[in-house]
Design a protein around this motif. Structure first.
Motif, mmCIF file in Angstrom:
data_model
loop_
_atom_site.group_PDB
_atom_site.id
_atom_site.type_symbol
_atom_site.label_atom_id
_atom_site.label_comp_id
_atom_site.label_asym_id
_atom_site.label_seq_id
_atom_site.Cartn_x
_atom_site.Cartn_y
_atom_site.Cartn_z
ATOM 1 N N PRO A 75 0.952 -1.624 -0.160
ATOM 2 C CA PRO A 75 -0.057 -0.071 -0.032
ATOM 3 C C PRO A 75 0.898 1.176 -0.299
ATOM 4 N N ALA A 76 2.221 1.131 0.552
ATOM 5 C CA ALA A 76 2.507 2.927 0.682
ATOM 6 C C ALA A 76 2.920 3.030 -0.300
ATOM 7 N N THR A 77 3.824 2.065 -1.229
ATOM 8 C CA THR A 77 4.798 2.210 -2.662
ATOM 9 C C THR A 77 3.478 2.615 -3.391
ATOM 10 N N ASP A 78 2.006 1.752 -3.730
ATOM 11 C CA ASP A 78 1.263 1.551 -4.533
ATOM 12 C C ASP A 78 0.830 3.743 -3.989
ATOM 13 N N SER A 79 0.516 4.085 -2.484
ATOM 14 C CA SER A 79 -0.177 5.556 -2.944
ATOM 15 C C SER A 79 1.190 6.242 -3.753
ATOM 16 N N LEU A 80 2.401 6.257 -3.442
ATOM 17 C CA LEU A 80 3.640 6.981 -3.955
ATOM 18 C C LEU A 80 3.319 7.135 -5.405
ATOM 19 N N ALA A 81 2.855 6.090 -6.236
ATOM 20 C CA ALA A 81 2.663 5.910 -7.575
ATOM 21 C C ALA A 81 1.181 6.510 -8.343
ATOM 22 N N ALA A 82 0.038 6.379 -7.565
ATOM 23 C CA ALA A 82 -0.790 7.068 -7.265
ATOM 24 C C ALA A 82 -0.822 8.160 -7.092
ATOM 25 N N ARG A 83 -0.054 8.970 -6.642
ATOM 26 C CA ARG A 83 0.218 10.388 -5.950
ATOM 27 C C ARG A 83 1.440 10.964 -7.270
ATOM 28 N N GLY A 84 2.037 9.905 -8.386
ATOM 29 C CA GLY A 84 2.815 9.736 -9.013
ATOM 30 C C GLY A 84 2.637 9.981 -10.682
ATOM 31 N N LEU A 85 4.089 9.031 -10.689
ATOM 32 C CA LEU A 85 3.967 8.427 -12.070
ATOM 33 C C LEU A 85 4.739 6.680 -11.323
ATOM 34 N N ARG A 86 4.216 6.003 -12.576
ATOM 35 C CA ARG A 86 5.167 4.515 -12.344
ATOM 36 C C ARG A 86 5.271 3.981 -13.514
ATOM 37 N N PHE A 87 6.842 4.365 -14.056
ATOM 38 C CA PHE A 87 7.378 3.718 -15.771
ATOM 39 C C PHE A 87 7.408 2.523 -15.562
ATOM 40 N N THR A 88 7.565 1.691 -16.610
ATOM 41 C CA THR A 88 7.754 0.334 -17.346
ATOM 42 C C THR A 88 8.359 -0.010 -18.467
ATOM 43 N N ASP A 89 9.620 0.996 -18.370
ATOM 44 C CA ASP A 89 10.483 0.966 -19.486
ATOM 45 C C ASP A 89 11.810 1.180 -18.305
ATOM 46 N N CYS A 90 12.102 0.867 -16.998
ATOM 47 C CA CYS A 90 13.554 1.825 -16.508
ATOM 48 C C CYS A 90 14.398 0.418 -16.413
ATOM 49 N N HIS A 91 15.501 0.449 -16.561
ATOM 50 C CA HIS A 91 16.346 -0.092 -16.929
ATOM 51 C C HIS A 91 17.394 0.400 -15.855
ATOM 52 N N ALA A 92 17.804 -1.018 -14.953
ATOM 53 C CA ALA A 92 19.255 -0.866 -14.580
ATOM 54 C C ALA A 92 20.379 -1.056 -15.131
ATOM 55 N N THR A 93 21.891 -0.541 -15.034
ATOM 56 C CA THR A 93 22.797 -0.349 -15.852
ATOM 57 C C THR A 93 23.436 -1.953 -15.763
ATOM 58 N N ALA A 94 23.220 -2.740 -15.148
ATOM 59 C CA ALA A 94 23.300 -3.812 -14.637
ATOM 60 C C ALA A 94 22.544 -5.343 -13.884
ATOM 61 N N SER A 95 23.028 -6.600 -13.679
ATOM 62 C CA SER A 95 22.202 -7.182 -13.473
ATOM 63 C C SER A 95 22.452 -7.697 -11.382
ATOM 64 N N THR A 96 23.542 -7.514 -11.342
ATOM 65 C CA THR A 96 23.893 -7.448 -9.748
ATOM 66 C C THR A 96 24.358 -5.919 -9.830
ATOM 67 N N SER A 97 24.355 -6.440 -7.730
ATOM 68 C CA SER A 97 24.295 -4.977 -7.029
ATOM 69 C C SER A 97 25.272 -3.939 -7.025
ATOM 70 N N THR A 98 26.644 -4.642 -6.964
ATOM 71 C CA THR A 98 27.867 -2.505 -7.338
ATOM 72 C C THR A 98 28.067 -2.309 -8.668
ATOM 73 N N PRO A 99 27.934 -3.269 -10.004
ATOM 74 C CA PRO A 99 27.997 -2.572 -10.554
ATOM 75 C C PRO A 99 26.742 -1.569 -11.415
ATOM 76 N N SER A 100 25.439 -1.818 -10.765
ATOM 77 C CA SER A 100 24.380 -1.463 -10.701
ATOM 78 C C SER A 100 24.765 0.108 -9.775
ATOM 79 N N ARG A 101 25.151 0.295 -8.796
ATOM 80 C CA ARG A 101 24.786 1.111 -7.807
ATOM 81 C C ARG A 101 26.194 1.700 -7.711
ATOM 82 N N TYR A 102 27.100 1.299 -8.697
ATOM 83 C CA TYR A 102 28.237 2.210 -8.710
ATOM 84 C C TYR A 102 27.857 3.396 -10.011
#
Length: 533
Positions: A75-102
């Motif tokens: 519900p909390a995340t859904d409320s954010l989406a309802a009061r904002g924007l929900r993107f359906t084609d967003c991509h991280a730069t990597a499929s693992t943590s360290t390189p993505s966060r880098y």
């Protein structure tokens, strides 16, 4: 139109003091003054929002109710989406943590450097102190900056040589963060302690900390030698040091009262985030808030247990959503909700069996963490890097019930937020990041020309709005260390029409040689060393 990343030449990093001086020279006088007195920057940033970048861990594109998930209540995340924007084609730069966060924090693709693989808990800092970061950018604009929660970007100047019992060097404070309260790596890796302002939080002098990733400490039980001591069974790996009756990756000795209890991790992260918000309510702030959920080992607090048919993983998703709710409540209580921009996303795609016997696969009951996309964490397929992105700023973003299908990438968040707060990025800073602020705030639907995605095997695939290209390589077609995941590796090129085939079921490399040639040429430019660009 968003510039193609290959049109902007990558430049070498500048020294931190030099970069700060350059940024100050480029900023308006008020902002420059705020940079020299960061604790009194409210006037310099009047009208600009606080910014919270809330990054979940291994949360899938299909793991939230607002993204159509089954068996979850968020519900909390859904409320954010309802009061904002929900993107359906967003991509991280990597499929693992360290390189993505880098990439998130530096605006540089992880394949530009060979040392951006998944970091162990005793790894040296992956981001170099002289590199320009998102935190540097916000500080240059007069913001107070904080990093709370999972870090996983290394600590210290040398691998394996950290002084866990003294003052640590090369911490987030050297990367532009005024405050930090972090886990060094992941919950399944030692050391199992929090680091606050360069030292282990609640450090226990009677139980000095020792960490080793090559050999166990004599007399210390491990998951391999003492499985009867574990409250969470194992499916593969994770059989080394035992902390809180859960065995981990790596060996550890000592810690005493500084050791965390897994069921309290979310509470601790949320409490420190709430405190940071309260302490900075009179000045603009940037908070990089990274949850531990839903990464393994999944051991949520007892109050979330049994609330979800999917067992521990489902309970962990509920716990993540609780954290979101606590942050929003704090903003509302402090009168900051209207002028705070929250960007909620995940570091990479989901994984089910990642080493612990929590029955995540057996208890899905029809739920699809990737929303039907092929692959998962570690993979080149869409399931590895397609992530949720929710943007909520009541005072600056008009809500839209319709999903936003614009192709966007994490790599552009740094430059976009710099545009938002009026910060100038110095030469050499954020070399691959380009402002997509209009897209982020719902003012434009122009897609990014392409997004790059690096798998755990460092194979870089390329996406456009319609097409997906995965280069041929000879690595294993499935992960070979435990989780049974398709990696996307094949000895032949792969080309998928994502618009018509989002599940990547039909390889069109042979039937569309024209598109394949175009994607290969674009890929060569995107991955070329900086000197060749």
């Amino acid at each position: 139109m968003i510039l193609s990343p290959h049109l902007r030449p990558a430049q070498s990093g500048q020294g931190r003091m030099k970069a700060a001086a350059m940024a100050a020279a480029l900023l308006p006088a008020a902002a420059a003054a705020a940079q020299s007195a960061a604790t009194d920057g409210k006037e310099a940033t009047a009208g600009r929002p606080n910014v919270i970048l809330l990054v979940a861990d291994d949360l899938g594109y299909g793991d939230l109710a607002c993204y159509g998930a089954r068996n979850v209540d968020t519900p909390a995340t859904d409320s954010l989406a309802a009061r904002g924007l929900r993107f359906t084609d967003c991509h991280a730069t990597a499929s693992t943590s360290t390189p993505s966060r880098y990439s998130l924090l530096t605006g540089e693709y992880p394949w530009r450097r060979p040392d951006t693989n998944v970091a162990q808990g005793n790894a040296a800092s992956v981001i170099r102190p002289e590199q320009y970061t998102m935190a540097d950018m916000f500080r240059s604009a007069g913001y107070t900056t904080g990093a709370i929660g999972k870090w996983h970007l290394g600590i210290g100047s040398a691998t394996g040589r950290q002084d866990w019992n003294g003052t640590l060097d090369h911490t987030p404070r050297d990367l532009g963060f005024d405050y930090h309260y972090i886990q060094a790596a992941t919950a399944d890796r030692v050391p199992c302690v929090y680091i606050e302002q360069d030292t282990v939080a609640c450090r226990d002098a009677s139980a000095p900390i020792y960490v080793d990733y090559s050999r166990p400490f004599e007399g210390e039980p491990t998951g391999r030698t003492h499985p009867e001591r574990l409250k969470l069974g194992l499916t593969h790996g994770h059989d080394q040091a035992i902390v809180d009756s859960i065995s981990r990756i790596g060996y550890m000795k000592g810690g005493g009262r500084a050791l965390w209890r897994d069921e309290n991790i979310a509470d601790s992260i949320a409490a420190h985030a709430v405190r940071f918000i309260g302490e900075n309510r009179e000045r603009p702030f940037f908070l990089y808030l990274c949850t531990n959920d839903v990464h393994v080992p999944r051991w949520p607090h007892q109050r979330f247990r049994g609330k979800n048919v999917m067992g521990l993983r489902g309970d962990a998703i509920a716990q993540f959503d609780w954290t979101v709710g606590r942050v929003v409540e704090a903003l509302r209580r402090e009168g900051l909700e209207e002028n705070t921009l929250i960007i909620l996303t995940s570091d990479n795609g989901p994984v089910l069996d990642d080493g612990y016997d929590d029955r995540a696969e057996a208890l899905l009951a029809g739920h699809s963490p990737t929303a039907g996309r092929r692959g998962a964490k570690y993979s080149s397929f869409e399931g590895g890097t397609l992530v949720p992105l929710v943007v909520c700023w009541p005072g600056g973003v008009a809500p839209d019930e319709a999903p936003v299908g614009t192709l966007v990438s994490h790599i552009d968040l740094l430059a976009s937020l710099a545009s938002l707060v009026g910060a100038d990025i110095p030469a050499g800073g954020a070399p691959d990041s380009h402002s997509a602020l209009d897209q982020l705030l719902g003012r434009s639907t122009e897609p990014r020309a392409w997004v790059g995605e690096m798998s755990s095997g460092r194979n870089v695939s390329l996406r456009t709005q319609q097409w997906k290209y995965i280069p041929a390589n000879n690595q294993s077609p499935r992960t070979n260390w435990g989780p049974n995941i398709e990696t996307g590796n094949l000895p032949a090129d792969q080309l998928y029409d994502i618009a018509a085939d989002p599940g990547e079921t039909t390889n069109m490399a042979d039937s569309r040689p024209d598109i394949l040639a175009r994607m290969k040429a674009l890929h060569a430019e995107a991955t070329a060393p900086a000197a060749q660009k």
